[in-house]
Design a protein around this motif. Structure first.
Motif, PDB file in Angstrom:
ATOM      1  N   PRO A  14       0.806  -1.240   0.000  1.00  0.00           N
ATOM      2  CA  PRO A  14       0.000   0.000   0.000  1.00  0.00           C
ATOM      3  C   PRO A  14       0.829   1.274   0.000  1.00  0.00           C
ATOM      4  O   PRO A  14       0.384   2.297  -0.534  1.00  0.00           O
ATOM      5  N   ILE A  15       2.022   1.234   0.551  1.00  0.00           N
ATOM      6  CA  ILE A  15       2.835   2.436   0.685  1.00  0.00           C
ATOM      7  C   ILE A  15       3.123   3.106  -0.659  1.00  0.00           C
ATOM      8  O   ILE A  15       3.320   4.315  -0.733  1.00  0.00           O
ATOM      9  N   TYR A  16       3.107   2.327  -1.753  1.00  0.00           N
ATOM     10  CA  TYR A  16       3.446   2.875  -3.067  1.00  0.00           C
ATOM     11  C   TYR A  16       2.232   3.430  -3.816  1.00  0.00           C
ATOM     12  O   TYR A  16       2.382   3.915  -4.941  1.00  0.00           O
ATOM     13  N   PHE A  17       1.065   3.363  -3.215  1.00  0.00           N
ATOM     14  CA  PHE A  17      -0.145   3.754  -3.937  1.00  0.00           C
ATOM     15  C   PHE A  17      -0.973   4.797  -3.183  1.00  0.00           C
ATOM     16  O   PHE A  17      -2.149   4.986  -3.479  1.00  0.00           O
ATOM     17  N   LEU A  18      -0.363   5.471  -2.245  1.00  0.00           N
ATOM     18  CA  LEU A  18      -1.058   6.528  -1.511  1.00  0.00           C
ATOM     19  C   LEU A  18      -1.453   7.652  -2.468  1.00  0.00           C
ATOM     20  O   LEU A  18      -0.730   7.957  -3.416  1.00  0.00           O
TER      21      LEU A  18
END
Length: 253
Positions: free
Chosen positions: A175-179
């Motif tokens: 998830p960290i790459y799609f904020l």
């Protein structure tokens, strides 16, 4: 994305808990269980669900297909499918389809964050993302790409049975790459004595999340370990239970 992302999933059921008397449509909490993506079941959380129902929250506990038979994208799609069912049917059980909050602990927290942030799982079903808000309880897996790069695990071992040997899949499911700017509001809870990988991953996630939400709703319970972060929900007077209840009831206000 690995094979099976758009394929058939096994039939899964969900459990719904609601107050005996409902005067108006209530907020809905959909909970995804933990278990390292390879164990756990919805039946383990009935007591907690009943406690939320007594606080006038329609509570839904879902199941999802587990590793090693199924991979991470299939789990994400199954979770999205459950959320879509809830949106379409929860009014029949007294819930408000406009106030659906998704939550999860550990691996379930990872899945909850993934489908909250990435619409692709709902897109694969041809439906919109119905999530109004998100509660993450000691979530794992915010950055599996970084985790696997650091661990340098041999192919096919441990969590790689879930996330495959593909760095592309690792990043796709982190998830960290799609904020982005249009994420649902999040309550993020972490135990101060939880697993090191969760502490590191959560702090990395919060650092990036602050670029979109400068004042995140991030609560650290300094004395709590990983499992007690969820066990505390059994005790209705507890801080964690109160935080989640207040947050869920604030959605849409």
């Amino acid at each position: 994305m690995e094979e099976g992302y758009l394929g058939e999933l096994p039939e899964k059921r969900l459990n719904i808990f609601r107050p005996k008397k409902i005067k108006e449509a209530l907020p809905v909490l959909v909970f995804i269980h933990g278990g390292s993506w390879r164990s756990g079941s919805k039946e383990q959380y009935s007591l907690i669900a009943r406690r939320w129902a007594r606080r006038n929250i329609v509570t839904v506990i879902i199941d999802y297909p587990l590793s090693p038979e199924y991979k991470i994208h299939s789990m994400g799609k199954a979770s999205a499918k459950a959320l879509n069912w809830v949106e379409e049917n929860i009014a029949d059980f007294g819930g408000d389809p406009e106030k659906i909050v998704v939550s999860g602990h550990s691996a379930g927290g990872h899945l909850a964050s993934l489908i909250s942030i990435r619409d692709e799982y709902f897109d694969s079903l041809g439906v919109k993302n119905p999530i109004a808000a998100t509660v993450l309880i000691d979530a794992a897996g915010f950055d599996m790409y970084h985790y696997f790069k650091e661990k340098n695990n041999a192919p096919g071992t441990s969590h790689l049975k879930t996330f495959t040997d593909s760095p592309e899949v690792w990043k796709d499911t982190s998830p960290i790459y799609f904020l982005h700017d249009n994420m649902p509001p999040m309550l993020i809870m972490m135990g101060g004595k939880t697993e090191e990988s969760i502490i590191e991953g959560t702090h990395r996630f919060i650092k990036e999340y602050k670029k979109f939400e400068p004042e995140p709703s991030f609560k650290v319970q300094k004395s709590k370990r990983h499992i007690p972060m969820m066990l505390q929900m059994v005790y209705t007077p507890g801080r964690g239970f109160r935080w989640v209840t207040k947050f869920v009831k604030s959605v849409g206000e």
